[in-house]
Design an enzyme around this catalytic site. Structure first.
Site, PDB file in Angstrom:
ATOM      1  N   ASP A 288     222.991  40.780  35.906  1.00 37.30           N
ATOM      2  CA  ASP A 288     221.928  40.940  36.973  1.00 37.30           C
ATOM      3  C   ASP A 288     220.537  40.601  36.546  1.00 37.30           C
ATOM      4  OD1 ASP A 288     220.951  41.471  39.071  1.00 37.30           O
ATOM      5  OD2 ASP A 288     220.932  43.712  39.003  1.00 37.30           O
TER       6      ASP A 288
ATOM      7  N   ASN B  27     218.799  37.719  36.984  1.00 34.86           N
ATOM      8  CA  ASN B  27     218.266  36.352  36.889  1.00 34.86           C
ATOM      9  C   ASN B  27     217.066  35.873  37.789  1.00 34.86           C
ATOM     10  OD1 ASN B  27     220.432  35.804  35.379  1.00 34.86           O
ATOM     11  ND2 ASN B  27     221.734  34.704  36.944  1.00 34.86           N
ATOM     12  N   GLY B  28     217.203  36.411  38.962  1.00 28.51           N
ATOM     13  CA  GLY B  28     215.916  36.130  39.929  1.00 28.51           C
ATOM     14  C   GLY B  28     214.673  36.757  39.443  1.00 28.51           C
ATOM     15  N   ARG B  29     214.693  38.062  39.144  1.00 28.60           N
ATOM     16  CA  ARG B  29     213.604  38.813  38.440  1.00 28.60           C
ATOM     17  C   ARG B  29     213.047  37.969  37.428  1.00 28.60           C
ATOM     18  NH1 ARG B  29     215.880  44.380  38.317  1.00 28.60           N
ATOM     19  NH2 ARG B  29     217.881  43.036  38.620  1.00 28.60           N
TER      20      ARG B  29
ATOM     21  N   ARG C  26     213.899  31.133  41.686  1.00 28.62           N
ATOM     22  CA  ARG C  26     215.149  31.890  41.133  1.00 28.62           C
ATOM     23  C   ARG C  26     216.250  31.225  40.536  1.00 28.62           C
ATOM     24  NH1 ARG C  26     216.133  36.726  43.351  1.00 28.62           N
ATOM     25  NH2 ARG C  26     218.353  36.273  43.428  1.00 28.62           N
TER      26      ARG C  26
ATOM     27  N   HIS D 296     218.889  31.447  37.079  1.00 30.30           N
ATOM     28  CA  HIS D 296     220.246  31.193  37.162  1.00 30.30           C
ATOM     29  C   HIS D 296     220.451  30.319  35.969  1.00 30.30           C
ATOM     30  CE1 HIS D 296     220.864  33.773  40.607  1.00 30.30           C
ATOM     31  NE2 HIS D 296     220.223  33.049  41.368  1.00 30.30           N
TER      32      HIS D 296
ATOM     33  N   SER E  94     229.324  37.122  43.960  1.00 31.97           N
ATOM     34  CA  SER E  94     230.193  38.223  44.718  1.00 31.97           C
ATOM     35  C   SER E  94     230.690  37.654  46.160  1.00 31.97           C
ATOM     36  CB  SER E  94     229.518  39.519  44.925  1.00 31.97           C
ATOM     37  OG  SER E  94     228.233  39.384  45.849  1.00 31.97           O
TER      38      SER E  94
ATOM     39  N   LEU F 168     240.354  34.531  23.371  1.00 28.91           N
ATOM     40  CA  LEU F 168     239.667  35.184  24.551  1.00 28.91           C
ATOM     41  C   LEU F 168     240.312  34.947  25.670  1.00 28.91           C
ATOM     42  CD1 LEU F 168     236.999  37.077  25.034  1.00 28.91           C
ATOM     43  CD2 LEU F 168     235.642  35.028  25.385  1.00 28.91           C
TER      44      LEU F 168
ATOM     45  N   ARG G 124     226.038  46.564  32.693  1.00 28.76           N
ATOM     46  CA  ARG G 124     225.519  45.929  33.744  1.00 28.76           C
ATOM     47  C   ARG G 124     224.065  45.760  33.276  1.00 28.76           C
ATOM     48  NH1 ARG G 124     225.250  46.468  40.100  1.00 28.76           N
ATOM     49  NH2 ARG G 124     223.619  45.083  40.484  1.00 28.76           N
TER      50      ARG G 124
HETATM   51  C1  FPP Z   1     222.680  38.217  39.634  1.00 27.74           C
HETATM   52  O1  FPP Z   1     221.212  37.912  39.530  1.00 27.74           O
HETATM   53  C2  FPP Z   1     223.140  37.067  39.240  1.00 27.74           C
HETATM   54  C3  FPP Z   1     223.978  36.225  40.128  1.00 27.74           C
HETATM   55  C4  FPP Z   1     224.135  36.452  41.445  1.00 27.74           C
HETATM   56  C5  FPP Z   1     224.274  34.895  39.692  1.00 27.74           C
HETATM   57  C6  FPP Z   1     225.087  34.821  38.387  1.00 27.74           C
HETATM   58  C7  FPP Z   1     225.123  33.655  37.829  1.00 27.74           C
HETATM   59  C8  FPP Z   1     224.826  32.899  36.473  1.00 27.74           C
HETATM   60  C9  FPP Z   1     224.519  34.045  35.344  1.00 27.74           C
HETATM   61  C10 FPP Z   1     224.709  31.543  36.414  1.00 27.74           C
HETATM   62  C11 FPP Z   1     225.839  31.143  35.442  1.00 27.74           C
HETATM   63  C12 FPP Z   1     227.204  31.509  35.249  1.00 27.74           C
HETATM   64  C13 FPP Z   1     228.064  30.977  34.839  1.00 27.74           C
HETATM   65  C14 FPP Z   1     229.618  31.703  34.839  1.00 27.74           C
HETATM   66  C15 FPP Z   1     228.251  29.558  34.533  1.00 27.74           C
HETATM   67  P1  FPP Z   1     220.064  38.078  40.642  1.00 27.74           P
HETATM   68  O2  FPP Z   1     220.012  36.619  41.063  1.00 27.74           O
HETATM   69  O3  FPP Z   1     220.679  39.182  41.838  1.00 27.74           O
HETATM   70  O4  FPP Z   1     218.965  38.724  40.133  1.00 27.74           O
HETATM   71  P2  FPP Z   1     217.604  39.770  40.783  1.00 27.74           P
HETATM   72  O5  FPP Z   1     218.621  40.996  41.050  1.00 27.74           O
HETATM   73  O6  FPP Z   1     216.779  39.710  39.576  1.00 27.74           O
HETATM   74  O7  FPP Z   1     217.298  39.071  41.787  1.00 27.74           O
END
Ligand code: FPP
Length: 250
Positions: free
Chosen positions: A28, A30-32, A41, A45, A73, A139, A192
């Site tokens: 969790d 990525n967006g922030r 955002r 990612h 999800s 793994l 997390r």
């Molecule tokens: C949650 O952060 C993250 C996701 C919904 C996407 C996760 C995807 C990756 C890490 C990209 C690559 C993955 C692979 C397996 C190649 P959020 O966007 O909800 O963050 P926020 O809570 O800050 O908005």
């Protein structure tokens, strides 16, 4: 059965907190991470995918035998279509670029969740990655895409045979099958990132006795050292699986 036998049985069933461990990560933040830098955002990612690379490389060296990453999800379909498309593209690129290296390093890839709502090109890439890495033993890397623990449990429950007692182990097998996963142990440690403290419909059955570890680090900043710190915390915990330890048993 005597009370002391029951106690010994419970102790014998305790899984030791020794490698190889099953670590699951809710990636969790990525967006922030992107927003505070004035970026879209999707940039978060993209950086998140680099963190995936780092963690996959570090995991087997740190005694992790199964690594399950929450990438998308089932509720994430509700995100803006451009963000969803960018994430699907990232998964596709990750599989296309990493499969050969994973195969060479003994990393078996498995994508868990629903497949029927994924595009045909991504589905083909998933099948190719799973085939090419099927012999990996260093793994098991499970990437959760279109995954919902509650939906998976429901779908597994629908496959139960009426009137027949099902053991926990049998149900675990059915559940793994439902989400297209190779057999693997329950989760030992759930991490997390991003400072939030919730499970978000991730591996609810498989985390029954998982230790939980919450990190303030945003996922794109997550390093091998952070995984090591989480594992250090895990090893300092006493896992009792509902029983009492011998010394305290009296
Ligand atoms: C949650 O952060 C993250 C996701 C919904 C996407 C996760 C995807 C990756 C890490 C990209 C690559 C993955 C692979 C397996 C190649 P959020 O966007 O909800 O963050 P926020 O809570 O800050 O908005």
């Amino acid at each position: 059965m005597q009370e002391s036998d029951l106690h010994n049985l419970a102790l014998a069933q305790r899984q030791p907190s020794t490698p190889p461990l099953h670590v699951a990560i809710i990636m969790d933040g990525n967006g922030r991470w992107a927003t505070v830098r004035g970026l879209a955002r999707v940039a978060g990612h993209r950086r998140g995918a680099l963190a995936v690379r780092r963690v996959v490389e570090a995991a087997p060296k740190l005694g992790v035998g199964t690594l399950t990453l929450y990438a998308f999800s089932s509720d994430n379909w509700q995100r803006p279509p451009l963000e969803v498309a960018a994430l699907m593209h990232l998964f596709h690129e990750y599989l296309r670029k990493e499969t050969a290296e994973c195969a060479a390093n003994g990393i078996r890839i498995g994508v868990i969740g629903r497949r029927d709502r994924l595009g045909p090109i991504l589905r083909r890439e998933i099948e190719a990655a799973e085939r090419a890495t099927a012999r990996g033993r260093a793994l098991l890397l499970r990437i959760a895409v279109d995954y919902s623990a509650r939906d998976a449990i429901l779908r597994a429950a629908r496959r139960l045979k009426p009137g027949r007692e099902t053991t926990r182990e049998e149900f675990s097998g059915l559940l793994a099958n439902t989400i297209h996963s190779p057999a693997c142990p329950d989760v030992d440690l759930l991490i997390r990132t991003g400072g939030e403290q919730r499970l978000s419909d991730f591996l609810l059955w498989e985390c029954a006795y998982a230790e939980l570890y919450f990190s303030q680090r945003m996922w794109p900043d997550f390093e091998a050292a952070d995984l090591q710190a989480a594992l250090d915390a895990f090893h300092s915990r006493e896992r009792r699986f509902g029983t009492v330890l011998e010394a305290a048993a009296g």
